[in-house]
Design an enzyme around this catalytic site. Structure first.
Site, PDB file in Angstrom:
ATOM      1  N   SER A 123       0.830  -1.206   0.000  1.00 42.36           N
ATOM      2  CA  SER A 123       0.000   0.000   0.000  1.00 42.36           C
ATOM      3  C   SER A 123       0.863   1.254   0.000  1.00 42.36           C
ATOM      4  CB  SER A 123      -0.922   0.024   1.216  1.00 42.36           C
ATOM      5  OG  SER A 123      -1.749  -1.108   1.250  1.00 42.36           O
TER       6      SER A 123
HETATM    7  N1  SAH Z   1      -0.899  -4.846   4.090  1.00 50.21           N
HETATM    8  C1  SAH Z   1      -0.184  -5.071   2.864  1.00 50.21           C
HETATM    9  C2  SAH Z   1      -1.007  -4.717   1.633  1.00 50.21           C
HETATM   10  C3  SAH Z   1      -1.349  -5.956   0.944  1.00 50.21           C
HETATM   11  S1  SAH Z   1      -2.386  -5.873  -0.462  1.00 50.21           S
HETATM   12  C4  SAH Z   1       1.146  -4.359   2.844  1.00 50.21           C
HETATM   13  O1  SAH Z   1       1.418  -3.556   3.742  1.00 50.21           O
HETATM   14  O2  SAH Z   1       1.935  -4.626   1.954  1.00 50.21           O
HETATM   15  C5  SAH Z   1      -3.687  -6.937   0.121  1.00 50.21           C
HETATM   16  C6  SAH Z   1      -3.315  -8.355   0.456  1.00 50.21           C
HETATM   17  O3  SAH Z   1      -4.509  -9.010   0.894  1.00 50.21           O
HETATM   18  C7  SAH Z   1      -2.767  -9.172  -0.700  1.00 50.21           C
HETATM   19  O4  SAH Z   1      -1.506  -9.670  -0.355  1.00 50.21           O
HETATM   20  C8  SAH Z   1      -3.792 -10.291  -0.864  1.00 50.21           C
HETATM   21  O5  SAH Z   1      -3.220 -11.537  -1.231  1.00 50.21           O
HETATM   22  C9  SAH Z   1      -4.415 -10.372   0.529  1.00 50.21           C
HETATM   23  N2  SAH Z   1      -5.740 -10.966   0.627  1.00 50.21           N
HETATM   24  C10 SAH Z   1      -6.790 -10.844  -0.217  1.00 50.21           C
HETATM   25  N3  SAH Z   1      -7.850 -11.540   0.257  1.00 50.21           N
HETATM   26  C11 SAH Z   1      -7.456 -12.123   1.430  1.00 50.21           C
HETATM   27  C12 SAH Z   1      -8.099 -12.978   2.397  1.00 50.21           C
HETATM   28  N4  SAH Z   1      -9.356 -13.374   2.271  1.00 50.21           N
HETATM   29  N5  SAH Z   1      -7.381 -13.369   3.467  1.00 50.21           N
HETATM   30  C13 SAH Z   1      -6.090 -12.973   3.633  1.00 50.21           C
HETATM   31  N6  SAH Z   1      -5.438 -12.185   2.754  1.00 50.21           N
HETATM   32  C14 SAH Z   1      -6.106 -11.761   1.667  1.00 50.21           C
END
Ligand code: SAH
Length: 221
Positions: free
Chosen positions: A65
């Site tokens: 993000s």
């Molecule tokens: N917090 C992260 C941003 C990640 S983007 C950072 O600081 O880099 C969102 C993430 O959510 C992705 O890696 C995706 O694989 C995950 N995601 C999507 N649906 C999900 C679910 N149901 N359970 C766990 N993770 C999930």
């Protein structure tokens, strides 16, 4: 070994100023952004861009993000030291590290195993000890509930009810809600009687939250 020299620190100082200019005022959040080395979450090819206020690809079609988004969501959580926090979407581990720096007891769920593994290696290097799980975060993490704070870092069609259930009395859930392209940042507050109120905090763009209580997926974890 982590290389974090005066140049990186200088760039983080500038980033913090930029975030203050965009309305981030929580000193604990700003301190955390100032101290967590974001460049180690990106490929070395992106070193120069690590401290620009932008999101980046981290592989598997997912993103780290934008610093402003991380700061904004964290500020909405009103974190206090020692709180039990659940994060859905570990991704690169950057948001998780910002929360660990703030001395929370962090639990983080990621559905893609390779991302969780990469993040765990970075947590080791930084000396953070969040509890990690590979699985469907739309179901929450019941055995460790209730959580004082819950943060979802992927866009959902609605607030998954297990997350609202697993939120402690007096707790806060921050989650982007909308369609798969654009979402509104929503903050739910559960009061001491269990009553839930909802506030909206602007428009953001996240990758979709996939799972049983979110966007349906046929992909296996
Ligand atoms: N917090 C992260 C941003 C990640 S983007 C950072 O600081 O880099 C969102 C993430 O959510 C992705 O890696 C995706 O694989 C995950 N995601 C999507 N649906 C999900 C679910 N149901 N359970 C766990 N993770 C999930």
């Amino acid at each position: 070994m982590i290389i974090d020299d005066y140049k990186h620190k200088g760039l983080r100082k500038k980033l913090v100023k930029e975030l203050q200019g965009k309305g981030i005022y929580d000193q604990a959040v700003l301190d955390s952004i100032l101290n967590v080395p974001r460049h180690i979450f990106l490929d070395t090819a992106f070193l120069e861009q690590a401290y620009t206020d932008k999101a980046f690809q981290i592989g598997e079609g997912q993103t780290i993000s934008q610093p402003y988004t991380v700061a904004f969501q964290t500020q909405l959580l009103e974190i206090k030291k020692g709180e039990k926090v659940l994060e859905i979407g570990t991704g690169s581990g950057y948001q998780a590290s910002v929360l660990c720096y703030m001395e929370t007891k962090l639990y983080s769920i990621e559905r893609i195993k390779s991302l969780s593994k990469n993040a765990s290696l970075i947590f080791q290097k930084l000396g953070y000890k969040p509890e990690l799980m590979v699985g469907d975060g739309s179901l929450g993490w019941k055995v460790h509930s209730p959580f004082q704070k819950i943060i979802v870092t992927a866009g959902a069609p609605l607030a998954p009810e297990p997350l609202l259930e697993q939120l402690d009395l007096g707790g806060i859930l921050v989650i982007p809600i909308g369609d798969q392209k654009v979402q509104t940042m929503v903050r739910y507050k559960k009061d001491l009687t269990g009553k839930i109120t909802k506030e909206e905090h602007g428009i953001f763009k996240f990758v979709p939250l996939l799972g049983e209580k979110a966007w349906k997926t046929t992909q296996k974890i």
